[in-house]
Structure formats: structure tokens, C-alpha cells
Scaffold this motif. Structure first.
Motif, PDB file in Angstrom:
ATOM      1  N   HIS A  10       0.877  -1.176   0.000  1.00 15.80           N
ATOM      2  CA  HIS A  10       0.000   0.000   0.000  1.00 15.80           C
ATOM      3  C   HIS A  10       0.916   1.229   0.000  1.00 15.80           C
ATOM      4  O   HIS A  10       1.933   1.254   0.697  1.00 15.80           O
ATOM      5  CB  HIS A  10      -0.881  -0.018   1.253  1.00 15.80           C
ATOM      6  N   PRO A  11       0.581   2.265  -0.776  1.00 12.89           N
ATOM      7  CA  PRO A  11       1.445   3.450  -0.812  1.00 12.89           C
ATOM      8  C   PRO A  11       1.608   4.118   0.550  1.00 12.89           C
ATOM      9  O   PRO A  11       2.612   4.792   0.805  1.00 12.89           O
ATOM     10  CB  PRO A  11       0.767   4.374  -1.822  1.00 12.89           C
ATOM     11  N   GLY A  12       0.658   3.910   1.445  1.00 13.68           N
ATOM     12  CA  GLY A  12       0.782   4.467   2.783  1.00 13.68           C
ATOM     13  C   GLY A  12       1.990   3.920   3.531  1.00 13.68           C
ATOM     14  O   GLY A  12       2.608   4.633   4.328  1.00 13.68           O
ATOM     15  N   ASP A  13       2.350   2.664   3.273  1.00 15.15           N
ATOM     16  CA  ASP A  13       3.531   2.071   3.901  1.00 15.15           C
ATOM     17  C   ASP A  13       4.797   2.824   3.499  1.00 15.15           C
ATOM     18  O   ASP A  13       5.669   3.089   4.323  1.00 15.15           O
ATOM     19  CB  ASP A  13       3.675   0.596   3.515  1.00 15.15           C
ATOM     20  N   VAL A  14       4.873   3.164   2.220  1.00 16.53           N
ATOM     21  CA  VAL A  14       6.037   3.900   1.708  1.00 16.53           C
ATOM     22  C   VAL A  14       6.091   5.291   2.317  1.00 16.53           C
ATOM     23  O   VAL A  14       7.152   5.758   2.752  1.00 16.53           O
ATOM     24  CB  VAL A  14       5.995   3.978   0.163  1.00 16.53           C
ATOM     25  N   LEU A  15       4.937   5.953   2.359  1.00 18.90           N
ATOM     26  CA  LEU A  15       4.885   7.300   2.940  1.00 18.90           C
ATOM     27  C   LEU A  15       5.233   7.287   4.421  1.00 18.90           C
ATOM     28  O   LEU A  15       5.933   8.180   4.910  1.00 18.90           O
ATOM     29  CB  LEU A  15       3.507   7.915   2.739  1.00 18.90           C
ATOM     30  N   LYS A  16       4.753   6.269   5.125  1.00 20.08           N
ATOM     31  CA  LYS A  16       5.037   6.157   6.553  1.00 20.08           C
ATOM     32  C   LYS A  16       6.538   6.047   6.794  1.00 20.08           C
ATOM     33  O   LYS A  16       7.103   6.752   7.644  1.00 20.08           O
ATOM     34  CB  LYS A  16       4.309   4.948   7.132  1.00 20.08           C
ATOM     35  N   GLU A  17       7.188   5.183   6.028  1.00 24.97           N
ATOM     36  CA  GLU A  17       8.643   5.038   6.155  1.00 24.97           C
ATOM     37  C   GLU A  17       9.359   6.337   5.807  1.00 24.97           C
ATOM     38  O   GLU A  17      10.337   6.706   6.461  1.00 24.97           O
ATOM     39  CB  GLU A  17       9.147   3.906   5.259  1.00 24.97           C
ATOM     40  N   GLU A  18       8.876   7.016   4.780  1.00 25.55           N
ATOM     41  CA  GLU A  18       9.531   8.254   4.336  1.00 25.55           C
ATOM     42  C   GLU A  18       9.449   9.349   5.386  1.00 25.55           C
ATOM     43  O   GLU A  18      10.456   9.999   5.689  1.00 25.55           O
ATOM     44  CB  GLU A  18       8.898   8.731   3.019  1.00 25.55           C
ATOM     45  N   ILE A  19       8.272   9.574   5.949  1.00 25.92           N
ATOM     46  CA  ILE A  19       8.181  10.654   6.934  1.00 25.92           C
ATOM     47  C   ILE A  19       8.927  10.286   8.214  1.00 25.92           C
ATOM     48  O   ILE A  19       9.510  11.156   8.858  1.00 25.92           O
ATOM     49  CB  ILE A  19       6.730  11.117   7.202  1.00 25.92           C
ATOM     50  N   GLU A  20       8.941   8.999   8.567  1.00 26.56           N
ATOM     51  CA  GLU A  20       9.714   8.575   9.739  1.00 26.56           C
ATOM     52  C   GLU A  20      11.210   8.783   9.500  1.00 26.56           C
ATOM     53  O   GLU A  20      11.915   9.257  10.385  1.00 26.56           O
ATOM     54  CB  GLU A  20       9.429   7.110  10.071  1.00 26.56           C
ATOM     55  N   SER A  21      11.679   8.453   8.291  1.00 26.44           N
ATOM     56  CA  SER A  21      13.102   8.615   8.002  1.00 26.44           C
ATOM     57  C   SER A  21      13.516  10.086   7.987  1.00 26.44           C
ATOM     58  O   SER A  21      14.666  10.418   8.241  1.00 26.44           O
ATOM     59  CB  SER A  21      13.471   7.952   6.676  1.00 26.44           C
ATOM     60  N   ARG A  22      12.572  10.963   7.714  1.00 25.56           N
ATOM     61  CA  ARG A  22      12.844  12.404   7.729  1.00 25.56           C
ATOM     62  C   ARG A  22      12.626  13.024   9.107  1.00 25.56           C
ATOM     63  O   ARG A  22      12.801  14.223   9.284  1.00 25.56           O
ATOM     64  CB  ARG A  22      11.968  13.116   6.700  1.00 25.56           C
ATOM     65  N   GLY A  23      12.192  12.207  10.061  1.00 23.37           N
ATOM     66  CA  GLY A  23      11.983  12.694  11.417  1.00 23.37           C
ATOM     67  C   GLY A  23      10.763  13.585  11.578  1.00 23.37           C
ATOM     68  O   GLY A  23      10.731  14.430  12.466  1.00 23.37           O
ATOM     69  N   ILE A  24       9.770  13.381  10.733  1.00 22.86           N
ATOM     70  CA  ILE A  24       8.545  14.177  10.803  1.00 22.86           C
ATOM     71  C   ILE A  24       7.469  13.336  11.477  1.00 22.86           C
ATOM     72  O   ILE A  24       7.234  12.198  11.088  1.00 22.86           O
ATOM     73  CB  ILE A  24       8.063  14.583   9.390  1.00 22.86           C
ATOM     74  N   SER A  25       6.802  13.899  12.457  1.00 25.27           N
ATOM     75  CA  SER A  25       5.719  13.162  13.109  1.00 25.27           C
ATOM     76  C   SER A  25       4.487  13.170  12.203  1.00 25.27           C
ATOM     77  O   SER A  25       4.321  14.058  11.362  1.00 25.27           O
ATOM     78  CB  SER A  25       5.364  13.787  14.459  1.00 25.27           C
ATOM     79  N   GLN A  26       3.628  12.197  12.393  1.00 22.65           N
ATOM     80  CA  GLN A  26       2.389  12.144  11.622  1.00 22.65           C
ATOM     81  C   GLN A  26       1.544  13.389  11.877  1.00 22.65           C
ATOM     82  O   GLN A  26       0.969  13.953  10.941  1.00 22.65           O
ATOM     83  CB  GLN A  26       1.589  10.885  11.966  1.00 22.65           C
ATOM     84  N   LYS A  27       1.497  13.805  13.125  1.00 22.07           N
ATOM     85  CA  LYS A  27       0.709  14.990  13.473  1.00 22.07           C
ATOM     86  C   LYS A  27       1.228  16.219  12.736  1.00 22.07           C
ATOM     87  O   LYS A  27       0.454  16.986  12.163  1.00 22.07           O
ATOM     88  CB  LYS A  27       0.741  15.213  14.981  1.00 22.07           C
ATOM     89  N   ARG A  28       2.531  16.390  12.733  1.00 15.92           N
ATOM     90  CA  ARG A  28       3.138  17.549  12.065  1.00 15.92           C
ATOM     91  C   ARG A  28       2.922  17.488  10.557  1.00 15.92           C
ATOM     92  O   ARG A  28       2.619  18.494   9.919  1.00 15.92           O
ATOM     93  CB  ARG A  28       4.641  17.629  12.395  1.00 15.92           C
ATOM     94  N   PHE A  29       3.068  16.304   9.984  1.00 11.91           N
ATOM     95  CA  PHE A  29       2.890  16.159   8.534  1.00 11.91           C
ATOM     96  C   PHE A  29       1.438  16.453   8.145  1.00 11.91           C
ATOM     97  O   PHE A  29       1.191  17.110   7.131  1.00 11.91           O
ATOM     98  CB  PHE A  29       3.320  14.769   8.072  1.00 11.91           C
ATOM     99  N   ALA A  30       0.488  15.991   8.959  1.00 13.39           N
ATOM    100  CA  ALA A  30      -0.922  16.287   8.704  1.00 13.39           C
ATOM    101  C   ALA A  30      -1.161  17.797   8.726  1.00 13.39           C
ATOM    102  O   ALA A  30      -1.874  18.332   7.871  1.00 13.39           O
ATOM    103  CB  ALA A  30      -1.808  15.584   9.728  1.00 13.39           C
ATOM    104  N   GLU A  31      -0.539  18.466   9.699  1.00 13.90           N
ATOM    105  CA  GLU A  31      -0.672  19.930   9.778  1.00 13.90           C
ATOM    106  C   GLU A  31      -0.093  20.600   8.537  1.00 13.90           C
ATOM    107  O   GLU A  31      -0.696  21.525   7.993  1.00 13.90           O
ATOM    108  CB  GLU A  31       0.037  20.456  11.023  1.00 13.90           C
ATOM    109  N   LEU A  32       1.077  20.134   8.105  1.00 17.07           N
ATOM    110  CA  LEU A  32       1.724  20.714   6.923  1.00 17.07           C
ATOM    111  C   LEU A  32       0.873  20.544   5.669  1.00 17.07           C
ATOM    112  O   LEU A  32       0.819  21.440   4.824  1.00 17.07           O
ATOM    113  CB  LEU A  32       3.103  20.090   6.705  1.00 17.07           C
ATOM    114  N   LEU A  33       0.229  19.390   5.546  1.00 20.41           N
ATOM    115  CA  LEU A  33      -0.608  19.131   4.372  1.00 20.41           C
ATOM    116  C   LEU A  33      -1.987  19.769   4.496  1.00 20.41           C
ATOM    117  O   LEU A  33      -2.687  19.925   3.491  1.00 20.41           O
ATOM    118  CB  LEU A  33      -0.777  17.623   4.153  1.00 20.41           C
ATOM    119  N   GLY A  34      -2.379  20.109   5.710  1.00 20.53           N
ATOM    120  CA  GLY A  34      -3.709  20.667   5.927  1.00 20.53           C
ATOM    121  C   GLY A  34      -4.811  19.616   5.859  1.00 20.53           C
ATOM    122  O   GLY A  34      -5.912  19.890   5.381  1.00 20.53           O
TER     123      GLY A  34
END
Length: 101
Positions: A10-34
Motif C-alpha cells: 500500500h502506498p501508505g507504507d512507503v509514505l510512513k517510512e519516508e516521513i519517519e526517516s525524515r523525522g517528521i511526526s504524523q501529526k506535524r505532517f498532517a498539519e503541513l498538508l492541511g
């Protein structure tokens, strides 16, 4: 019809790994994307599909190709659909149409 041994990624798996590797929390990424945190979390956990709009937002934020994400989602959707119990119905449609067409 060939049997699927395991679902494609699922593409979400790739995105999850990517934001984790960049040190971005899910909460912060959600805020950035709106987008709501729950929406992002469901995508990252494979419980919600990646839409074209969401894929474009990810491209803007992370530079990941939206076509890659949409193609991954399409492969995942197709593999998932082929596992559904409607498969016998599809086989019957093929049989009937082969006899008529």
C-alpha cells in the motif's frame, strides 16, 4: 486467473517510512498538508486509499512522484478486488460472454 500470494505494498507504507526517516511526526505532517490527522493516519496504515489530490500534496511536500503513489494504489486496489468473493461471479460473466460474443 492467477492467485495473489500477498497484496502489493500500500502506498501508505512507503509514505510512513519516508516521513519517519525524515523525522517528521504524523501529526506535524498532517498539519503541513492541511489534512486531519485521522485521515493521514488511516492512509499510512493502509486503511484509506491515496487519492490523486493527496498524492499531489505529498509531491509538493516531499517531492515523491504522485504517479508512483497512484500506480501503487491501483495495483493494491486491483489485487484486493481479485481476492473478494465476487470472483465466481466474474468467472460466470466470462463464461456467458464467451458463449455469446
Amino acid at each position: 486467473m492467477e492467485t495473489i500470494k500477498r497484496l502489493p505494498t500500500h502506498p501508505g507504507d512507503v509514505l510512513k517510512e519516508e516521513i519517519e526517516s525524515r523525522g517528521i511526526s504524523q501529526k506535524r505532517f498532517a498539519e503541513l498538508l492541511g489534512v486531519p490527522y485521522t485521515q493521514l493516519n488511516e492512509i499510512l496504515n493502509g486503511k484509506r486509499p491515496v487519492s490523486t489530490d493527496f498524492a499531489l500534496m505529498v509531491e509538493a511536500a516531499l517531492g515523491i512522484s504522485p504517479e508512483l503513489l497512484i500506480n501503487m494504489q491501483n495495483r493494491y486496489n486491483m489485487a484486493f478486488a481479485k481476492q473478494k468473493p465476487t470472483l465466481p461471479r466474474l468467472l460466470n460473466i466470462r463464461k456467458v460472454c464467451a458463449a455469446v460474443l
